[in-house]
Design a protein around this motif. Structure first.
Motif, short mmCIF file in Angstrom:
data_model
loop_
_atom_site.label_atom_id
_atom_site.label_comp_id
_atom_site.label_asym_id
_atom_site.label_seq_id
_atom_site.Cartn_x
_atom_site.Cartn_y
_atom_site.Cartn_z
N ILE A 317 0.85 -1.20 0.00
CA ILE A 317 0.00 0.00 0.00
C ILE A 317 0.88 1.25 0.00
O ILE A 317 0.65 2.19 -0.77
N GLU A 318 1.93 1.24 0.83
CA GLU A 318 2.80 2.42 0.90
C GLU A 318 3.51 2.67 -0.43
O GLU A 318 3.68 3.81 -0.85
N ILE A 319 3.90 1.58 -1.09
CA ILE A 319 4.55 1.74 -2.40
C ILE A 319 3.56 2.32 -3.40
O ILE A 319 3.88 3.21 -4.19
N ALA A 320 2.30 1.83 -3.35
CA ALA A 320 1.28 2.34 -4.27
C ALA A 320 0.95 3.80 -3.97
O ALA A 320 0.50 4.54 -4.84
N GLU A 321 1.18 4.22 -2.72
CA GLU A 321 0.97 5.63 -2.36
C GLU A 321 2.15 6.50 -2.80
O GLU A 321 2.16 7.70 -2.53
N GLY A 322 3.15 5.85 -3.38
CA GLY A 322 4.30 6.60 -3.85
C GLY A 322 5.45 6.63 -2.85
O GLY A 322 6.45 7.31 -3.06
N GLY A 323 5.29 5.90 -1.76
CA GLY A 323 6.33 5.89 -0.73
C GLY A 323 7.57 5.11 -1.16
O GLY A 323 7.53 4.29 -2.08
N ALA A 324 8.66 5.38 -0.45
CA ALA A 324 9.91 4.66 -0.72
C ALA A 324 10.03 3.50 0.26
O ALA A 324 9.46 3.54 1.36
N LEU A 325 10.77 2.47 -0.11
CA LEU A 325 11.02 1.36 0.80
C LEU A 325 11.63 1.92 2.09
O LEU A 325 12.59 2.68 2.03
N PRO A 326 11.07 1.53 3.25
CA PRO A 326 11.52 2.15 4.50
C PRO A 326 12.79 1.52 5.06
O PRO A 326 13.16 1.79 6.19
N PHE A 327 13.46 0.66 4.32
CA PHE A 327 14.65 -0.01 4.86
C PHE A 327 15.62 -0.26 3.73
O PHE A 327 15.25 -0.23 2.56
#
Ligand code: ADP
Ligand code: ADP
Ligand code: MG
Length: 658
Positions: A317-327
């Motif tokens: 979901i975070e990737i689909a929101e445009g977020g970057a991998l958090p690690f």
């Protein structure tokens, strides 16, 4: 770095995966929308969602596979994104495109990656070009019989025929010599056309005793791509996984690093964004070959979640929101193993089973045990969808700890009403070769005999005894609420109460003699046991049988009873016990075959009767049962009156010889 945040997501799926995706949505404060067909009106995934939209009749072609209906459901509820789960439309590039056209975010990879990986032939060509090792094979566009036969001969036997558009283990055939080839190609083509609407075939060298090793990959829209280690899924039936685990007992750190590197290269070759899986075949010699990419969340993703501590759906979901991998680096801990619980009959070619679920009772919470289920008591498992009911996943410090915990959980799971592979899974997990980490993709067929072996006959008798006493206690409890029944009426002067039950193919005439308060001598044929009722309540009975105390869940379903304890699970059928079926010594007693109420009494004391004459009509389960005389004689005693509630085995009428 996010470009948007979702408030509401539609889950275009059903069953355990829909429930699982909704769980993460809730945890993130995102509202979820379910879609459902006629058959799923009351399914758990509908109740897990904040809103639910009916999308049509039960067949998936008229509901879960209808792109326009799903998009319309998202529009009506104001969902901003769609999670496709697995199966159904999850690997459908047209669906991803339709979402984009409607301004909806498809939670998954780009349309092009789905399209390219959707055909195994295309995927092979792309990977060969990227320098990834692929299984020696033929993936040419030329599909004439001559070309395919030529390809097969070049590969050398055995050859595996695959449908390029296939999935879920379907449409594959192993060919071991030239004589079978032509017919196999033609059969596979017909099957592929029918099942996938595309008859394109590819051929691969069939690797005997191979292992299935796959790597979870995850990419964001900012150019980061990582792998989250492997899952081994070698235990399969019909080329479909049943048990999956991580780490694989077959990989050395060096091999893991090389395969992980290859998986990342596969992802890079197609610019992969979101969660995906790169599948490899590992040969007994230790060589690995790419077989396919699944451009979606995998059924067995929880295995990776338990060893990495990550929530893959949240990351999707975070990737689909445009977020970057958090690690940047993930370190796995311990070992995780998953078992797929299917409604199917392992003893009969793993044919899917249908029926009503009368009891679904997973073990109480155990640390490191996760259960992803899409079923519930009183739910119908129908013919329309995949027979996957639930997944149990155990995490432990090492492989032995995880496997032992999973087997324990399965033993303590009660799922009743529909045939499942539960006992088969327990045997698999307890198989010494599996315990040694020696599985390969032919493991199940190689050991099938042991994995579906006969059940323990002693447990059959125990189950029958449990049901007999359960019925006795149920009836006693019921009678306490019916004051008009004379208290001493149960004192049966003629014989011990008994009931005829059937477990599997075996009939048990269970009779039980009260030894003391709550204590019985139970016997049937040569089997005998003492049983003390420790506690009773509707749905369960705690019994000490020959001094070993266990809790038995007993679920009633008409004339069937399901008796479950940690030592086994049995279906016990109550057999109608009309007097003329009775053993000779007991012809004089007409007794109740089941709990019921006396509706009519058709004879009076002193009346002469002949074999087959009706004596009493009982009402039970909304049905009438007529008890008949089993011998010629005279009615000596009528032990009941109209309206009495009787228990199985109770003598109602006693007949004396003339
Ligand atoms: P995984 O690769 O995640 O382990 P499976 O191969 O077991 O998953 O398939 C996941 C689900 O998707 C199953 O319900 C399977 O029946 C279904 N499935 C996968 N591919 C296809 C396909 N091409 N056509 C129909 N069903 C498919
Ligand atoms: P699907 O899309 O149906 O999952 P795959 O190509 O992933 O098809 O293959 C499914 C399974 O078939 C694998 O997990 C493996 O057990 C077996 N298989 C696939 N390719 C080969 C091969 N070349 N040799 C031996 N077994 C194979
Ligand atoms: Mg596969």
């Amino acid at each position: 770095m996010r470009t948007r945040t979702f408030q509401k997501i539609l889950i275009a799926n059903r069953g355990e995966i829909a429930v699982r995706v909704m769980r993460t949505c809730r945890a993130m404060g995102i509202a979820s929308v379910a879609v459902y067909s006629d058959a799923d009106q009351a399914s758990p995934h509908v109740r897990s969602a904040d809103e639910a939209v009916h999308i049509g009749p039960s067949p998936s072609a008229e509901s879960y596979l209808r792109i326009e209906k799903i998009i319309e459901a998202a529009r009506r509820t104001g969902a901003e994104a769609i999670h496709p789960g697995y199966g159904f439309l999850s690997e459908n590039a047209d669906f991803a495109a339709a979402c984009a056209q409607s301004g909806l975010v498809f939670i998954g990879p780009a349309e092009e990656a789905i399209r390219n990986m959707g055909l195994k032939s295309t995927a092979r060509r792309i990977m060969a070009e990227a320098g990834i090792p692929i299984v020696p094979g033929y993936d040419g566009e030329e599909q004439s019989l001559e070309s395919l036969c030529g390809g097969a001969i070049n590969i050398g036997w055995p050859v595996l025929i695959k449908a390029s558009a296939g999935g879920g283990g379907r449409g594959m055939r192993v060919v071991r010599d030239l004589a079978e080839l032509e017919a196999a190609i033609e059969g596979a083509r017909r099957e592929a056309e029918k099942a996938f609407g595309d008859g394109t075939l590819l051929l691969e060298k069939f690797i005997d005793r191979a292992r299935h090793i796959e790597f979870q990959i995850l990419g964001d829209a900012h150019g980061h791509l990582v792998h989250l280690f492997e899952r081994e899924c070698s235990v399969q039936r019909r080329h479909q996984k049943i048990i999956e685990e991580s780490p694989s007992p077959a990989l050395t750190p060096e091999l893991r690093a090389r395969m992980g590197q290859a998986a990342v290269e596969v992802g890079r070759a197609i610019g992969y964004v979101n969660a995906g899986t790169v599948e490899f075949i590992l040969t007994p010699a230790g060589d690995f070959y790419f077989i396919e990419v699944n451009t979606r969340l995998q059924v067995e993703h929880p295995v990776t979640e338990l060893v990495t501590g990550l929530d893959l759906v949240k990351l999707q979901i975070e990737i689909a929101e445009g977020g970057a991998l958090p690690f940047t680096e993930v370190r796995p801990t311990g070992h995780a193993v998953e078992a797929r619980l299917y409604a199917e009959d392992p003893g009969n070619g793993f044919l899917p089973a249908t029926g009503a679920i009368y009891d679904w009772n997973p073990p109480p919470s155990i640390e490191g045990l996760r259960i992803d289920a899409g079923i519930d008591s009183r739910m119908e498992v129908g013919i329309y969808y995949d027979p996957l009911l639930a997944k149990l996943i155990a995490h432990g410090a090492d492989r032995e700890a995880a496997v032992r915990k999973l087997a324990y959980a399965l033993r303590n799971l009660s799922v009743q009403g529909v045939q499942t592979n539960r006992e088969f899974l327990i045997r698999l997990l307890e198989h010494p070769a599996f315990r040694r980490g020696e599985a390969h993709t032919g493991f199940v067929s190689e050991h099938l005999g042991e994995l579906v072996a006969e059940q323990d006959a002693a447990e059959d008798f125990t189950a029958a005894a449990v049901v007999a006493l359960y019925l006795q206690k149920s009836w006693e409890a019921e009678r306490r609420t019916l004051p008009h029944v004379p208290l001493n009426y149960r004192n049966n002067p003629f014989r011990d109460p008994s009931i005829k039950l059937q477990v599997g193919e075996t009939e048990f005439q269970i009779s039980y003699r009260q030894l003391g308060s709550g204590s019985y001598l139970v016997s049937a044929g040569n089997s005998q046991a003492t049983a003390r009722v420790v506690a009773f309540q509707p749905g369960s009975i705690r019994l000490a049988i020959d001094s070993v105390q266990r809790l038995f869940r007993v679920t009633e379903a008409g004339e069937r009873f399901f008796a479950h304890s940690s030592s086994g699970s049995r279906v016990v059928a109550r057999l109608a016990r009309y007097p003329y079926h009775q053993v000779e010594s007991n012809l004089e007693n007409a007794s109740a075959p089941m709990p019921g109420q006396v509706l009519r009494i058709l004879v009076v004391a002193g009346q002469a009767v002949a074999v087959g004459d009706p004596l009493v009509i009982l009402e039970a389960m909304k049905m009438e049962h007529t008890l008949r005389a089993a011998m010629d004689g005279v009615v000596e005693a009528i032990l009941v009156k109209i309206g009495d509630v009787v228990a199985p085995g109770d003598v109602l009428v006693h007949i004396g010889a003339m």
